[in-house]
Design a protein around this motif. Structure first.
Motif, PDB file in Angstrom:
ATOM      1  N   SER A  91      -6.894 -11.821 -28.307  1.00  0.00           N
ATOM      2  CA  SER A  91      -7.212 -10.920 -27.197  1.00  0.00           C
ATOM      3  C   SER A  91      -5.911 -10.467 -26.558  1.00  0.00           C
ATOM      4  O   SER A  91      -4.892 -11.176 -26.629  1.00  0.00           O
ATOM      5  N   ALA A  92      -5.935  -9.284 -25.953  1.00  0.00           N
ATOM      6  CA  ALA A  92      -4.746  -8.759 -25.279  1.00  0.00           C
ATOM      7  C   ALA A  92      -5.169  -7.904 -24.107  1.00  0.00           C
ATOM      8  O   ALA A  92      -6.096  -7.095 -24.222  1.00  0.00           O
ATOM      9  N   ALA A 106       1.941  -5.951 -28.169  1.00  0.00           N
ATOM     10  CA  ALA A 106       0.879  -6.646 -27.441  1.00  0.00           C
ATOM     11  C   ALA A 106       1.467  -7.320 -26.208  1.00  0.00           C
ATOM     12  O   ALA A 106       2.439  -8.081 -26.302  1.00  0.00           O
ATOM     13  N   ILE A 111      -2.344  -3.248 -25.362  1.00  0.00           N
ATOM     14  CA  ILE A 111      -1.580  -3.000 -26.575  1.00  0.00           C
ATOM     15  C   ILE A 111      -1.076  -1.566 -26.527  1.00  0.00           C
ATOM     16  O   ILE A 111      -1.848  -0.634 -26.300  1.00  0.00           O
ATOM     17  N   ALA A 148      -0.944 -11.302 -24.534  1.00  0.00           N
ATOM     18  CA  ALA A 148      -1.924 -11.541 -25.592  1.00  0.00           C
ATOM     19  C   ALA A 148      -2.157 -13.040 -25.762  1.00  0.00           C
ATOM     20  O   ALA A 148      -1.313 -13.869 -25.421  1.00  0.00           O
ATOM     21  N   ALA A 179       3.317 -14.041 -25.466  1.00  0.00           N
ATOM     22  CA  ALA A 179       1.973 -14.289 -25.983  1.00  0.00           C
ATOM     23  C   ALA A 179       1.625 -15.768 -25.871  1.00  0.00           C
ATOM     24  O   ALA A 179       2.496 -16.635 -26.007  1.00  0.00           O
TER      25      ALA A 179
END
Length: 201
Positions: free
Chosen positions: A60-61, A85, A64, A88, A136
């Motif tokens: 999931s992010a 991203a 983007i 994320a 991330a």
């Protein structure tokens, strides 16, 4: 019509599904003033099947940013050259009874056929975009009676670059920032992981 947010979101969902497999949803898509495509609320889940009726989260992010080929946008077959991203999360979930991880279900097509045989994704000649991960989060988990229990997490920066000699292979480099887990070392020292990922398998 070309820049309609609904159309852009649908094209982006198709693009990301073809690259990574699974089912992708995009909440909102629009063009930025700099000419990039901004996607928000992006989620990637595994597809369901008779053997795996429950979809599992994979990625999931919050946002983007995609650099893309404008001609592909006009033709309705969106091709991206770079994906960045932001905020994320990658979910690595183990289904212990099935002895399988969630990401191993990404490339399974209906009937158990691989993407290479069904002619989708990179096997069909799709140009893989460069993928950049900024701050991330990676979350490890285990599936117990239909519920996911988080067992560890860490924050990384990384980049996936298409292999020049093989259009279906990513070369990746991931650097850990820190790790939080009772079962893992909390030294906080940076750790770098390099490898390859064949997205056609």
């Amino acid at each position: 019509y070309v820049t309609n947010p609904t159309r852009l979101g649908r094209l982006a969902e198709t693009l990301l599904s073809n690259v990574f497999g699974g089912r992708v949803t995009v909440k909102h898509a629009h063009l930025s003033f700099s000419g990039t495509l901004l996607l928000s609320g992006v989620d990637l889940q595994t597809e369901t099947s008779p053997n795996s009726p429950q979809p599992m989260p994979v990625f999931s992010a919050n946002q983007i940013e995609a650099r893309f080929d404008w001609l592909s946008l006009l033709s309705g077959n969106l091709r991206a050259t770079q994906l960045i991203a932001v905020e994320a999360t990658l979910f690595l979930v183990e289904d212990a009874p099935a002895n399988r991880w969630n990401y191993e279900r990404l490339h399974a097509a209906p009937g158990g056929e691989s993407r290479a045989r069904t002619g989708t994704g990179a096997a069909r000649g799709l140009a893989l975009p460069v993928v950049i991960l900024r701050s991330a989060s990676i979350q490890w988990g285990e599936l117990h009676e239909g519920k996911i229990e988080t067992t560890g997490k860490t924050v990384v920066d990384g980049q996936l670059t298409p292999e020049p000699k093989d259009a279906a292979v990513y070369v990746f480099q991931v650097t850990r920032r820190g790790i939080e887990s009772p079962q893992m070392n909390n030294s906080g020292r940076a750790m770098q992981v390099n490898g390859t990922w064949d997205v056609s398998r």
